[in-house]
Design a protein around this motif. Structure first.
Motif, PDB file in Angstrom:
ATOM      1  N   THR A  83       0.155  -4.073  -4.991  1.00  0.00           N
ATOM      2  CA  THR A  83       0.897  -2.871  -4.635  1.00  0.00           C
ATOM      3  C   THR A  83       2.353  -3.241  -4.353  1.00  0.00           C
ATOM      4  O   THR A  83       2.618  -4.187  -3.612  1.00  0.00           O
ATOM      5  N   PRO A  84       3.322  -2.568  -4.941  1.00  0.00           N
ATOM      6  CA  PRO A  84       4.733  -2.906  -4.696  1.00  0.00           C
ATOM      7  C   PRO A  84       5.082  -2.871  -3.212  1.00  0.00           C
ATOM      8  O   PRO A  84       4.671  -1.966  -2.483  1.00  0.00           O
ATOM      9  N   LYS A  85       5.825  -3.884  -2.783  1.00  0.00           N
ATOM     10  CA  LYS A  85       6.248  -3.996  -1.386  1.00  0.00           C
ATOM     11  C   LYS A  85       7.762  -4.199  -1.343  1.00  0.00           C
ATOM     12  O   LYS A  85       8.357  -4.781  -2.254  1.00  0.00           O
ATOM     13  N   THR A  86       8.390  -3.763  -0.249  1.00  0.00           N
ATOM     14  CA  THR A  86       9.821  -3.949  -0.064  1.00  0.00           C
ATOM     15  C   THR A  86      10.059  -5.086   0.917  1.00  0.00           C
ATOM     16  O   THR A  86       9.483  -5.107   2.009  1.00  0.00           O
ATOM     17  N   VAL A  87      10.934  -6.041   0.513  1.00  0.00           N
ATOM     18  CA  VAL A  87      11.255  -7.180   1.373  1.00  0.00           C
ATOM     19  C   VAL A  87      12.760  -7.404   1.363  1.00  0.00           C
ATOM     20  O   VAL A  87      13.475  -6.942   0.470  1.00  0.00           O
TER      21      VAL A  87
ATOM     22  N   VAL B 252      14.698  -5.839  -2.000  1.00  0.00           N
ATOM     23  CA  VAL B 252      14.067  -5.706  -3.318  1.00  0.00           C
ATOM     24  C   VAL B 252      12.629  -5.229  -3.183  1.00  0.00           C
ATOM     25  O   VAL B 252      11.975  -5.439  -2.164  1.00  0.00           O
ATOM     26  N   VAL B 253      12.180  -4.577  -4.227  1.00  0.00           N
ATOM     27  CA  VAL B 253      10.774  -4.197  -4.344  1.00  0.00           C
ATOM     28  C   VAL B 253      10.088  -5.278  -5.180  1.00  0.00           C
ATOM     29  O   VAL B 253      10.560  -5.617  -6.272  1.00  0.00           O
ATOM     30  N   VAL B 254       8.997  -5.825  -4.658  1.00  0.00           N
ATOM     31  CA  VAL B 254       8.358  -6.962  -5.315  1.00  0.00           C
ATOM     32  C   VAL B 254       6.880  -6.670  -5.566  1.00  0.00           C
ATOM     33  O   VAL B 254       6.279  -5.790  -4.941  1.00  0.00           O
ATOM     34  N   GLN B 255       6.333  -7.468  -6.475  1.00  0.00           N
ATOM     35  CA  GLN B 255       4.896  -7.438  -6.749  1.00  0.00           C
ATOM     36  C   GLN B 255       4.366  -8.858  -6.611  1.00  0.00           C
ATOM     37  O   GLN B 255       4.905  -9.793  -7.209  1.00  0.00           O
ATOM     38  N   GLN B 256       3.340  -9.022  -5.819  1.00  0.00           N
ATOM     39  CA  GLN B 256       2.795 -10.356  -5.572  1.00  0.00           C
ATOM     40  C   GLN B 256       2.150 -10.921  -6.840  1.00  0.00           C
ATOM     41  O   GLN B 256       1.440 -10.225  -7.565  1.00  0.00           O
ATOM     42  N   THR B 257       2.417 -12.211  -7.092  1.00  0.00           N
ATOM     43  CA  THR B 257       1.873 -12.879  -8.282  1.00  0.00           C
ATOM     44  C   THR B 257       1.043 -14.104  -7.947  1.00  0.00           C
ATOM     45  O   THR B 257       0.350 -14.638  -8.814  1.00  0.00           O
ATOM     46  N   GLY B 258       1.142 -14.583  -6.715  1.00  0.00           N
ATOM     47  CA  GLY B 258       0.395 -15.779  -6.351  1.00  0.00           C
ATOM     48  C   GLY B 258       0.253 -15.903  -4.857  1.00  0.00           C
ATOM     49  O   GLY B 258       0.974 -15.259  -4.083  1.00  0.00           O
TER      50      GLY B 258
ATOM     51  N   THR C 188      10.405  -9.765  -8.799  1.00  0.00           N
ATOM     52  CA  THR C 188      11.218  -8.593  -8.468  1.00  0.00           C
ATOM     53  C   THR C 188      10.921  -7.451  -9.434  1.00  0.00           C
ATOM     54  O   THR C 188      10.996  -7.624 -10.652  1.00  0.00           O
ATOM     55  N   LEU C 189      10.602  -6.287  -8.871  1.00  0.00           N
ATOM     56  CA  LEU C 189      10.415  -5.076  -9.678  1.00  0.00           C
ATOM     57  C   LEU C 189      11.678  -4.220  -9.697  1.00  0.00           C
ATOM     58  O   LEU C 189      12.026  -3.633 -10.721  1.00  0.00           O
ATOM     59  N   ASP C 190      12.352  -4.166  -8.555  1.00  0.00           N
ATOM     60  CA  ASP C 190      13.541  -3.319  -8.459  1.00  0.00           C
ATOM     61  C   ASP C 190      14.446  -3.864  -7.357  1.00  0.00           C
ATOM     62  O   ASP C 190      13.959  -4.382  -6.344  1.00  0.00           O
ATOM     63  N   VAL C 191      15.754  -3.765  -7.564  1.00  0.00           N
ATOM     64  CA  VAL C 191      16.741  -4.195  -6.564  1.00  0.00           C
ATOM     65  C   VAL C 191      17.304  -2.941  -5.906  1.00  0.00           C
ATOM     66  O   VAL C 191      18.031  -2.173  -6.538  1.00  0.00           O
ATOM     67  N   LEU C 192      16.960  -2.741  -4.644  1.00  0.00           N
ATOM     68  CA  LEU C 192      17.417  -1.546  -3.927  1.00  0.00           C
ATOM     69  C   LEU C 192      18.824  -1.723  -3.378  1.00  0.00           C
ATOM     70  O   LEU C 192      19.612  -0.783  -3.360  1.00  0.00           O
TER      71      LEU C 192
END
Length: 451
Positions: A11-15, A52-58, A68-72
């Protein structure tokens, strides 16, 4: 141990990114409310200060990985990557970071390693050495893979996921004569009968020619050899074949023109073979030699030892400036030593000797070790030079110049020289041998007292 991607919460998360890791990934921590709140996460494609909005890969015990999915909220240092394959190809990881900030980042990596691993800092930080940011790479290895599902042959560097070969049309860090012909090269291999038997293509460039070495697991037929010959003639490449080990490399046909590059400042020409090690960045190589020789400051009559000398990249310029002095180069690869001797003769240098020795082993029986030297230059591989440093008679030396391709091993060895052997780290700095990548090349000067 990583957990399979399918079991991750994607699930996309913001960090918020707080730093850059040693391999060029953004560093963040999962925010409050996350199941792993506070745990470090390394984010591909993110820069310090960004949201940034990220998606976990590992996932591992101590940190997670994400993309990184999106740079806010973008960093002021973010730039548009030049290469269309950035983000997929693993060859570059910093194209999205402004060039001046790339070198600042590498300087921080060097100093952090020296302090954290070696417990030492230089008395002076040298100005970074820089050159062209693009089109500099004159040596490398391209992977080749036939993908039947796509009915296509891929030629490129590994993807960020190293299990896969990146499908490259172009590369902006390779010399443009080759970097903008990768799609043509892939089409050539795809049209060959032996396309499934070619796992890699190495490239290396001299001043006058670019060589391509095709590794092939089965003998190539006459039709394939004709295709390679026509390709080389059409695009100006010298074609070599490699049916087995390093010693099996041979020209596709006839006598290939010699490969060489010049070091004009010292009136030296270095001749090499297609799989020999040479420095990737020609302009930076000359600047690096200049800096190393300035730091070593060879005086008339002094004896200099050059360890891990290869073809004589430093040894021969040292011999040129040593004048009445003498230089000894030592290298573990007997083939490189033979070519270093030939290069010394080719350049009419009589005050230099070369020896073959495994510098990670016991050197007590080596006669050159007992000759006595005034200055030491060493340029080891990533593993560093701790084994040989512990065996050298360091007390007789006046200066040590250490050229490094890995800041961690340099830091470890610097810690030994300073904290155990009584030397002073007088100066250190980075050299941008590999722009757009996280690779850190550096040089350090060790002496007695201040510099």
């Amino acid at each position: 141990m990583r957990i399979a991607v399918a079991r991750l919460d994607q699930t996309p998360k913001t960090v918020v990114i707080s730093d850059l890791s040693h391999d060029g990934r953004g560093v963040a921590h999962w925010p409050e409310g996350h199941a792993q709140a506070g745990k470090a996460v390394f984010v591909v494609g993110a820069l310090p200060g960004e949201t940034v909005v990220v998606q976990q890969t590992g996932r591992s015990k101590h940190f997670d990985e994400a993309r990184t999915l999106d740079v806010l909220d973008a960093s002021k240092d973010r730039v548009a990557p030049r290469c269309p394959h950035f983000g997929v190809c693993g060859g570059c990881v910093l194209q999205h970071l402004e060039a001046d900030q790339q070198i600042e980042y590498k300087q921080r990596v060097l100093l952090d390693n020296l302090q954290r691993i070696g417990h030492v800092l230089p008395g002076m930080v040298l100005p970074p050495l820089r050159g062209d940011s693009w089109g500099y790479r004159r040596k490398g290895r391209l992977s080749v893979r036939r993908v039947e599902k796509k009915d296509k042959t891929l030629v490129g560097f590994r993807e960020q996921d190293p299990r896969f070969v990146a499908d490259l049309r172009e590369c902006h860090t390779i010399l443009p004569q080759l970097g903008f012909k990768l799609d043509v090269l892939a089409a050539l291999v795809d049209g060959m009968d032996g396309r499934r038997d070619i796992p890699q293509i190495e490239f290396i460039a001299g001043d006058a020619a670019i060589a391509l070495v095709f590794r092939h697991l089965q003998p190539l037929g006459e039709a394939d050899r004709a295709r390679l010959a026509a390709f080389g003639q059409a695009h100006g490449f010298v074609i070599f074949l490699q049916p087995g080990g390093v010693d099996s490399v041979q020209p596709l046909a006839g006598e290939a023109p010699p490969l060489s590059f010049h070091l004009p400042q010292w009136n030296i020409e270095l001749v090499f073979r297609p799989l020999d090690f040479i420095q990737v960045n020609a302009k930076l190589n000359q600047a690096m030699i200049t800096r190393a020789l300035e730091l070593l400051d060879v005086q008339p009559g002094e004896r200099v030892l050059d360890l891990f000398c290869g073809l004589g990249n430093f040894t021969l310029p040292l011999a040129r400036v040593a004048g009445a002095g003498s230089v000894v180069g030592v290298e573990g690869d007997a083939g490189l030593v033979a070519r270093a001797r030939a290069n010394a003769a080719h350049n009419s240098l009589a005050n230099v000797q070369f020896h073959t020795a495994d510098l990670a082993q016991d050197l007590r029986g080596q006669p050159w070790l007992k000759q006595g030297f005034d200055k030491l230059l060493l340029d080891p591989a990533r593993a560093g030079a701790l084994e040989v440093l512990k065996q050298l008679p360091l007390k007789g030396l006046k200066r040590i110049v250490y050229v490094s391709c890995h800041p961690g091993s340099l830091a470890r060895d610097a810690g030994y020289l300073v904290n155990e052997a009584g030397w002073t780290l007088q100066a250190a700095g980075v050299m941008d041998m590999f722009p757009q990548t996280a690779h850190v090349e550096s040089v350090a000067l060790f002496g007695i007292g201040d510099w």
